[in-house]
Motif scaffolding. Structure first.
Motif, PDB file in Angstrom:
ATOM      1  N   TYR A 238       0.809  -1.158   0.084  1.00  0.00           N
ATOM      2  CA  TYR A 238       0.091  -0.087  -0.062  1.00  0.00           C
ATOM      3  C   TYR A 238       0.895   1.447  -0.008  1.00  0.00           C
ATOM      4  O   TYR A 238       2.098   1.121   0.403  1.00  0.00           O
ATOM      5  CB  TYR A 238      -0.810  -0.142   1.234  1.00  0.00           C
ATOM      6  CG  TYR A 238      -0.244   0.218   2.627  1.00  0.00           C
ATOM      7  CD1 TYR A 238       0.028   1.436   3.138  1.00  0.00           C
ATOM      8  CD2 TYR A 238       0.407  -1.056   3.211  1.00  0.00           C
ATOM      9  CE1 TYR A 238       0.872   1.430   4.202  1.00  0.00           C
ATOM     10  CE2 TYR A 238       0.883  -0.939   4.539  1.00  0.00           C
ATOM     11  CZ  TYR A 238       1.340   0.052   5.008  1.00  0.00           C
ATOM     12  OH  TYR A 238       2.065   0.402   6.000  1.00  0.00           O
ATOM     13  N   LEU A 239       0.200   2.540  -0.471  1.00  0.00           N
ATOM     14  CA  LEU A 239       0.961   3.778  -0.198  1.00  0.00           C
ATOM     15  C   LEU A 239       0.040   4.479   0.510  1.00  0.00           C
ATOM     16  O   LEU A 239      -1.182   4.749   0.425  1.00  0.00           O
ATOM     17  CB  LEU A 239       1.126   4.388  -1.844  1.00  0.00           C
ATOM     18  CG  LEU A 239       1.468   5.954  -1.800  1.00  0.00           C
ATOM     19  CD1 LEU A 239       2.988   5.965  -1.535  1.00  0.00           C
ATOM     20  CD2 LEU A 239       1.173   6.518  -3.045  1.00  0.00           C
ATOM     21  N   ALA A 240       0.431   5.194   1.461  1.00  0.00           N
ATOM     22  CA  ALA A 240       0.048   6.172   2.337  1.00  0.00           C
ATOM     23  C   ALA A 240       0.661   7.575   2.320  1.00  0.00           C
ATOM     24  O   ALA A 240       1.803   7.818   2.007  1.00  0.00           O
ATOM     25  CB  ALA A 240      -0.172   5.502   3.756  1.00  0.00           C
ATOM     26  N   VAL A 241      -0.047   8.589   2.620  1.00  0.00           N
ATOM     27  CA  VAL A 241       0.231  10.047   2.962  1.00  0.00           C
ATOM     28  C   VAL A 241       0.246  10.318   4.325  1.00  0.00           C
ATOM     29  O   VAL A 241      -0.904  10.133   4.841  1.00  0.00           O
ATOM     30  CB  VAL A 241      -0.243  10.664   2.048  1.00  0.00           C
ATOM     31  CG1 VAL A 241      -1.738  10.927   1.933  1.00  0.00           C
ATOM     32  CG2 VAL A 241       0.439  12.314   2.120  1.00  0.00           C
ATOM     33  N   LEU A 242       1.139  10.899   5.076  1.00  0.00           N
ATOM     34  CA  LEU A 242       1.212  11.330   6.352  1.00  0.00           C
ATOM     35  C   LEU A 242       1.383  12.823   6.321  1.00  0.00           C
ATOM     36  O   LEU A 242       2.242  13.279   5.671  1.00  0.00           O
ATOM     37  CB  LEU A 242       2.348  10.594   7.230  1.00  0.00           C
ATOM     38  CG  LEU A 242       2.504   9.050   6.836  1.00  0.00           C
ATOM     39  CD1 LEU A 242       3.827   8.489   7.594  1.00  0.00           C
ATOM     40  CD2 LEU A 242       1.501   8.148   7.756  1.00  0.00           C
ATOM     41  N   LYS A 243       0.480  13.342   7.328  1.00  0.00           N
ATOM     42  CA  LYS A 243       0.674  14.912   7.313  1.00  0.00           C
ATOM     43  C   LYS A 243       0.557  15.444   9.031  1.00  0.00           C
ATOM     44  O   LYS A 243      -0.418  14.804   9.689  1.00  0.00           O
ATOM     45  CB  LYS A 243      -0.291  15.573   6.511  1.00  0.00           C
ATOM     46  CG  LYS A 243      -0.455  15.316   5.230  1.00  0.00           C
ATOM     47  CD  LYS A 243      -1.222  15.967   4.369  1.00  0.00           C
ATOM     48  CE  LYS A 243      -1.249  15.806   2.606  1.00  0.00           C
ATOM     49  NZ  LYS A 243      -2.383  16.736   2.200  1.00  0.00           N
ATOM     50  N   PRO A 244       1.618  15.993   9.241  1.00  0.00           N
ATOM     51  CA  PRO A 244       1.319  16.652  10.884  1.00  0.00           C
ATOM     52  C   PRO A 244       0.122  17.362  11.077  1.00  0.00           C
ATOM     53  O   PRO A 244      -0.204  18.108  10.006  1.00  0.00           O
ATOM     54  CB  PRO A 244       2.769  17.235  10.963  1.00  0.00           C
ATOM     55  CG  PRO A 244       3.210  17.637   9.538  1.00  0.00           C
ATOM     56  CD  PRO A 244       2.731  16.661   8.696  1.00  0.00           C
ATOM     57  N   LEU A 245      -0.580  17.240  12.156  1.00  0.00           N
ATOM     58  CA  LEU A 245      -1.863  17.898  12.228  1.00  0.00           C
ATOM     59  C   LEU A 245      -1.648  19.291  12.864  1.00  0.00           C
ATOM     60  O   LEU A 245      -0.331  19.486  13.438  1.00  0.00           O
ATOM     61  CB  LEU A 245      -2.848  16.976  13.330  1.00  0.00           C
ATOM     62  CG  LEU A 245      -3.135  15.752  12.510  1.00  0.00           C
ATOM     63  CD1 LEU A 245      -4.004  14.981  13.659  1.00  0.00           C
ATOM     64  CD2 LEU A 245      -3.948  16.127  11.488  1.00  0.00           C
TER      65      LEU A 245
END
Length: 245
Positions: A238-245
């Motif tokens: 899988y490919l995921a995108v992570l972003k700081p909140l």
């Protein structure tokens, strides 16, 4: 397996193989060794593939990449070259393999550095790219918090991490209800140990983490990151995108 392996792999296996192919068209494969699996091969020409020959997860990641890019474990530089030359983005390519970085420079990557991801300081990137099992450099499940907190220091405002991995639970036999039984006292099933060799030279062993999506999302939440599933592959990846909140 991803291009970047571990600072514990003292022999520059990838560098020697990448250089031999680029300079002499020597296609001798890199061998991957593990106590848990039969030996496998990394075909060196594959590390030089064009965008059209990349799997859909990689293509999706490169299409989603934007701004100033950090390509972690760049290997022969194929991802960086596409982003730099086709998408016209500013790219910093890093790898622990000195030999691989020399070939990246020879191929035209403008900013290629022989440095470990966790040694970068005082820089900001809009996209951090961790492909070809990008979770591998985390090494152990217990290192997830460190990874998230450190990565946050490298991200610009509204920055993102594009990361891929595979869920190895498919290796377990399902029970009658379709579930799997995993010993709760055993190490996480995605924590593996490898060594690699090339033409008789073998690296020391290093840890490598394959991480299921739910565990990644849970760790992201615990470290104030959002986690979005971008795309599923055909082989439990899988490919995921992570972003700081």
């Amino acid at each position: 397996m991803k291009k970047q392996v571990s600072s514990k792999a003292t022999i520059d296996v990838f560098g020697k193989a990448i250089s031999a192919y680029y300079l002499e068209k020597d296609e001798t494969p890199i061998l991957v060794h593990s106590l848990d699996f039969d030996d496998d091969e990394i075909l060196v020409p594959y590390l030089f593939r064009d965008f059209k020959d990349m799997p859909p997860l990689e293509q999706a990641a490169l299409e989603k990449a934007s701004g100033r890019i950090l390509d972690v474990g760049c290997g022969a530089g194929s991802h960086s070259l596409f982003l730099q030359n086709v998408k016209k983005l500013e790219v910093t390519a890093i790898d622990i393999s000195e030999g691989a970085l020399e070939i990246c420079k020879a191929r035209g990557i403008k900013d290629a550095r022989n440095i470990d991801y966790f040694d970068l300081k005082d820089e900001k990137f809009d996209t951090i790219l961790l492909l070809m099992n990008g979770t591998g450099i985390i090494e152990k499940l217990e290192n997830l918090d460190r990874f998230f907190q450190y990565s946050k220091t490298l991200l610009s405002k509204d920055g993102q991490i594009l990361i891929d991995s595979s869920d190895l639970s498919y290796l377990f036999d399902p029970d009658e209800d379709g579930g799997i039984w995993i010993d709760p006292d055993a190490p996480y099933y995605g924590e593996l140990e490898f060594s690699i060799s090339y033409k008789g030279e073998r690296s020391s062993e290093f840890n490598w983490l394959y991480l299921d999506y739910n565990s990644l999302a849970l760790a992201a939440e615990g470290n104030d990151f959002s986690c979005e599933l971008v795309k599923k592959g055909e082989h439990f990846d899988y490919l995921a995108v992570l972003k700081p909140l």
